[in-house]
Structure formats: C-alpha cells, structure tokens
Enzyme design. Structure first.
Site, PDB file in Angstrom:
ATOM      1  N   HIS A   1      -1.319   1.264  -4.426  1.00  0.00           N
ATOM      2  CA  HIS A   1      -1.771   2.608  -4.246  1.00  0.00           C
ATOM      3  C   HIS A   1      -0.755   3.794  -4.961  1.00  0.00           C
ATOM      4  CE1 HIS A   1      -3.876   1.857  -0.173  1.00  0.00           C
ATOM      5  NE2 HIS A   1      -4.367   1.361  -1.106  1.00  0.00           N
TER       6      HIS A   1
ATOM      7  N   CYS B   1      -5.544  17.135 -19.237  1.00  0.00           N
ATOM      8  CA  CYS B   1      -5.282  16.010 -20.373  1.00  0.00           C
ATOM      9  C   CYS B   1      -4.879  14.805 -19.899  1.00  0.00           C
ATOM     10  CB  CYS B   1      -4.020  16.876 -21.366  1.00  0.00           C
ATOM     11  SG  CYS B   1      -2.436  16.472 -20.558  1.00  0.00           S
TER      12      CYS B   1
ATOM     13  N   GLN C   1       1.016  -1.161  -0.165  1.00  0.00           N
ATOM     14  CA  GLN C   1      -0.179   0.028   0.006  1.00  0.00           C
ATOM     15  C   GLN C   1       0.784   1.212  -0.091  1.00  0.00           C
ATOM     16  OE1 GLN C   1      -3.495  -0.591   3.105  1.00  0.00           O
ATOM     17  NE2 GLN C   1      -1.812  -2.155   3.621  1.00  0.00           N
TER      18      GLN C   1
ATOM     19  N   THR D   1       0.459  -2.975   8.771  1.00  0.00           N
ATOM     20  CA  THR D   1      -0.670  -2.468   7.998  1.00  0.00           C
ATOM     21  C   THR D   1      -1.614  -2.551   9.138  1.00  0.00           C
ATOM     22  OG1 THR D   1      -2.389  -2.235   6.511  1.00  0.00           O
ATOM     23  CG2 THR D   1      -1.219  -4.472   6.810  1.00  0.00           C
TER      24      THR D   1
ATOM     25  N   VAL E   1       3.673   4.204  -1.312  1.00  0.00           N
ATOM     26  CA  VAL E   1       3.895   4.837  -2.448  1.00  0.00           C
ATOM     27  C   VAL E   1       5.303   5.421  -2.333  1.00  0.00           C
ATOM     28  CG1 VAL E   1       1.628   5.545  -2.738  1.00  0.00           C
ATOM     29  CG2 VAL E   1       3.052   7.024  -1.610  1.00  0.00           C
TER      30      VAL E   1
HETATM   31  P1  OAD Z   1      -1.529   2.832   9.038  1.00  0.00           P
HETATM   32  O1  OAD Z   1      -0.592   4.174   9.172  1.00  0.00           O
HETATM   33  O2  OAD Z   1      -2.929   2.751   9.124  1.00  0.00           O
HETATM   34  O3  OAD Z   1      -0.875   1.560   9.944  1.00  0.00           O
HETATM   35  C1  OAD Z   1       0.281   1.447   9.978  1.00  0.00           C
HETATM   36  C2  OAD Z   1       0.437   0.231  10.966  1.00  0.00           C
HETATM   37  O4  OAD Z   1       1.767  -0.083  11.091  1.00  0.00           O
HETATM   38  C3  OAD Z   1      -0.073   0.412  12.200  1.00  0.00           C
HETATM   39  O5  OAD Z   1      -0.885  -0.858  12.650  1.00  0.00           O
HETATM   40  C4  OAD Z   1       1.176   0.450  13.395  1.00  0.00           C
HETATM   41  O6  OAD Z   1       0.868  -0.441  14.420  1.00  0.00           O
HETATM   42  C5  OAD Z   1       2.155  -0.546  12.422  1.00  0.00           C
HETATM   43  N1  OAD Z   1       3.712  -0.156  12.581  1.00  0.00           N
HETATM   44  C6  OAD Z   1       4.189   0.915  12.935  1.00  0.00           C
HETATM   45  N2  OAD Z   1       5.560   0.950  13.086  1.00  0.00           N
HETATM   46  C7  OAD Z   1       5.796  -0.270  12.640  1.00  0.00           C
HETATM   47  C8  OAD Z   1       7.109  -1.496  12.924  1.00  0.00           C
HETATM   48  N3  OAD Z   1       8.234  -0.639  13.002  1.00  0.00           N
HETATM   49  N4  OAD Z   1       6.659  -2.576  12.247  1.00  0.00           N
HETATM   50  C9  OAD Z   1       5.754  -3.128  12.531  1.00  0.00           C
HETATM   51  N5  OAD Z   1       4.532  -2.651  12.419  1.00  0.00           N
HETATM   52  C10 OAD Z   1       4.553  -1.176  12.506  1.00  0.00           C
HETATM   53  O7  OAD Z   1      -0.876   2.460   7.391  1.00  0.00           O
HETATM   54  P2  OAD Z   1      -1.536   1.712   6.383  1.00  0.00           P
HETATM   55  O8  OAD Z   1      -2.069   0.278   6.965  1.00  0.00           O
HETATM   56  O9  OAD Z   1      -0.615   1.272   5.346  1.00  0.00           O
HETATM   57  O10 OAD Z   1      -3.828   5.197   1.676  1.00  0.00           O
HETATM   58  O11 OAD Z   1      -2.535   2.441   5.734  1.00  0.00           O
HETATM   59  C11 OAD Z   1      -3.283   2.036   4.763  1.00  0.00           C
HETATM   60  C12 OAD Z   1      -3.647   3.284   3.647  1.00  0.00           C
HETATM   61  O12 OAD Z   1      -4.128   4.497   4.413  1.00  0.00           O
HETATM   62  C13 OAD Z   1      -2.264   4.042   3.060  1.00  0.00           C
HETATM   63  O13 OAD Z   1      -1.862   3.498   1.834  1.00  0.00           O
HETATM   64  C14 OAD Z   1      -2.760   5.240   2.475  1.00  0.00           C
HETATM   65  C15 OAD Z   1      -3.426   5.588   3.881  1.00  0.00           C
HETATM   66  O14 OAD Z   1      -4.411   6.581   4.054  1.00  0.00           O
HETATM   67  C16 OAD Z   1      -4.042   6.241   0.824  1.00  0.00           C
HETATM   68  O15 OAD Z   1      -3.592   7.352   0.749  1.00  0.00           O
HETATM   69  C17 OAD Z   1      -5.138   5.748  -0.148  1.00  0.00           C
END
Ligand code: OAD
Length: 246
Positions: free
Chosen positions: A124, A135, A106, A193, A108
């Site tokens: 994403h 355009c 997910q 995630t 970028v």
């Molecule tokens: P989130 O910010 O929602 O979640 C990040 C996750 O990573 C959380 O569950 C944390 O507990 C975990 N975390 C943090 N540090 C960590 C580490 N060192 N090791 C393991 N885990 C860790 O991010 P995403 O799930 O990627 O989309 O969010 C999904 C989408 O929401 C993104 O792609 C973006 C965002 O809005 C768009 O922009 C469309």
C-alpha cells in the site's frame, strides 16, 4: 501437541516463510488500527467519525484535499514517534538468523524496515511519499507536521499522499512479489489484519491453494480465520517472539 507447539514446529521446518501483516502489528507501537474500537487501537474523537473508506479514496481527496491531508498529517506524526515493537523485532531477528523470510505488509509506516527486515514489500506504499497530482513527480518527505496543507510540488501542482487508496491498483512489481511469496512459502503467517481489504486478503487463499500451512495471529476472529490451519488469539508483540524462538 498444543496449537502453538504445532505452529512452532511448522515454522521451524519451513524452507521459506511469508508474513502478511496489517495495522494490528503496529498497534503496540501506538499507531491506531483502522477497524478496531478498543485498547491501544482506539481513535481520538476527531477521527473516530470517519471510516478509512471515507478518507483513503481518490473521491474523498477530490472532494476535500485538506481534510484528507489533515488525517495523513496526523498519522505521519504518530508514525514518526513510533518504534518497532517486539513483534517487528522478532521477525527481524528471524531474518538475521539466516531464515528465508518475505514480509508483505499493508502498513505504510515503514516499521518492518526500521526493525531490520530487508525483504519487505509495502503493497500500500509509504506514508512518507508524496506525489504531484499534476506532473506525477514523486518524492520522500519526513517533515512532520507538514508546513503547508495541502503540500505543493515544485511545479506548483498539489501533492497527494503517495499511498494506494481504495479503488486504486497495487503497483505491479510489489504485487508480483507478494503473490510469489504466497505461492512459494511453506508457512504463511497472517498477523494483525482484518483481511477485508482486497487484493491483500486474497493472498491467504492463494497460499492455501499452493499448499502452505497458514497461521493467523489476531486479537479477534477475522475474515481469514476459517481459511487458516491455526488461528491464535494473541497480541502480535507477545505471540511472534514466542513462536519464532527456535
Ligand atoms: P484493520 O484495522 O482492518 O485490522 C486490524 C486488525 O488487527 C484487527 O483484526 C484487530 O483485531 C487486529 N489487532 C489489533 N491489535 C492487535 C495486536 N496487538 N496484535 C494482533 N492483532 C491485533 O487493518 P488492516 O487489516 O491492516 O488500506 O487494514 C487493511 C487496509 O485497510 C489498510 O492497509 C488500509 C485500510 O484502509 C488503505 O488505506 C488502502
């Protein structure tokens, strides 16, 4: 057998491995996550007051393109300085050793590709892509900071970030590759995630229905934790090198 030993065993025996990654895998590279409030994920005060749903949407861009572009320009600067961490590197090593490994991310930020993985699907999009709102022209620019906000297309139209926003669909080929990976893998690793953003989050139940073992690596409980075989509370940069060392 400890949960980690059992996970290592499944990973060693799997004919193919799929990995779904989110912002948490890049947190140790200095890129803040979207939904965590502490540690290396903490946001600076300027951006703390906005939720991603308030910036990464077509409506937000229509309302205030300069604000949305400032946010992306700030993130582009962080990504430009970021390097793959031990978690990214462990996944790249595994592919280098000849294992079948598909990454669905997910993120970028392009860090999986920089680490050396080849079979990567950025569902994403990429933070370096720009797309003209008039355009439809798309181009790659790694210029940071951007000289003009909002940036313009050669046709004179305003450019938008070439990423997928809330309310927009994932491009068909990327989604097909993601679903195929989930359906065909022996093990799905779900790393860093929160699993709250659809349809990426649906890859977990899809893989489960298809019979895959599922291993989650996260600092905390997530929306996917009750669907997985083992949920390991650990940093990706520590757990991935340990699990994939076989
Ligand atoms: P989130 O910010 O929602 O979640 C990040 C996750 O990573 C959380 O569950 C944390 O507990 C975990 N975390 C943090 N540090 C960590 C580490 N060192 N090791 C393991 N885990 C860790 O991010 P995403 O799930 O990627 O989309 O969010 C999904 C989408 O929401 C993104 O792609 C973006 C965002 O809005 C768009 O922009 C469309």
């Amino acid at each position: 057998m400890t949960p980690r030993e059992e996970c290592r065993c499944w990973l060693r025996g799997a004919s193919s491995i799929a990995v779904l990654t989110g912002a948490g895998i890049s947190a140790e590279s200095g890129i803040p996550t979207f939904r965590s409030s502490s540690g290396e994920s903490a946001l600076p005060p300027l951006w703390k007051k906005f939720r991603p749903e308030e910036l990464a949407t077509p409506a937000a861009f229509a309302r205030d393109p300069v604000l949305v572009w400032r946010w992306y320009d700030w993130r582009r600067g962080l990504v430009a300085r970021a390097k793959p961490n031990a978690g990214h590197v462990a996944l790249a090593e595994l592919e280098r050793r000849g294992r079948r490994l598909t990454i669905v991310t997910q993120n970028v930020d392009g860090l999986h590709g920089l680490a050396g993985n080849r079979d990567v699907h950025e569902i994403h999009g990429s933070i370096w892509m720009l797309r003209c709102t008039v355009c439809g022209n798309e181009w790659n620019s790694m210029e940071t900071p951007l000289p003009h906000i909002p940036p313009a297309c050669p046709c004179g139209g305003m450019a938008r970030p070439g990423v997928v926003w809330f309310g927009e669909g994932i491009p068909g080929p990327a989604w097909l590759a993601a679903e195929t990976a989930a359906v065909t893998c022996g093990v799905l690793l779900v790393v860093g995630t929160s699993a709250v953003v659809y349809p990426a989050s649906s890859l977990v139940p899809i893989a489960r229905s298809a019979g895959a073992r599922i291993i989650e690596i996260n600092l905390e409980d997530t929306a996917a934790s009750n669907l997985v075989d083992h949920s390991l509370r650990a940093r990706a940069g520590e757990a991935l090198p340990d699990l994939l060392d076989f």
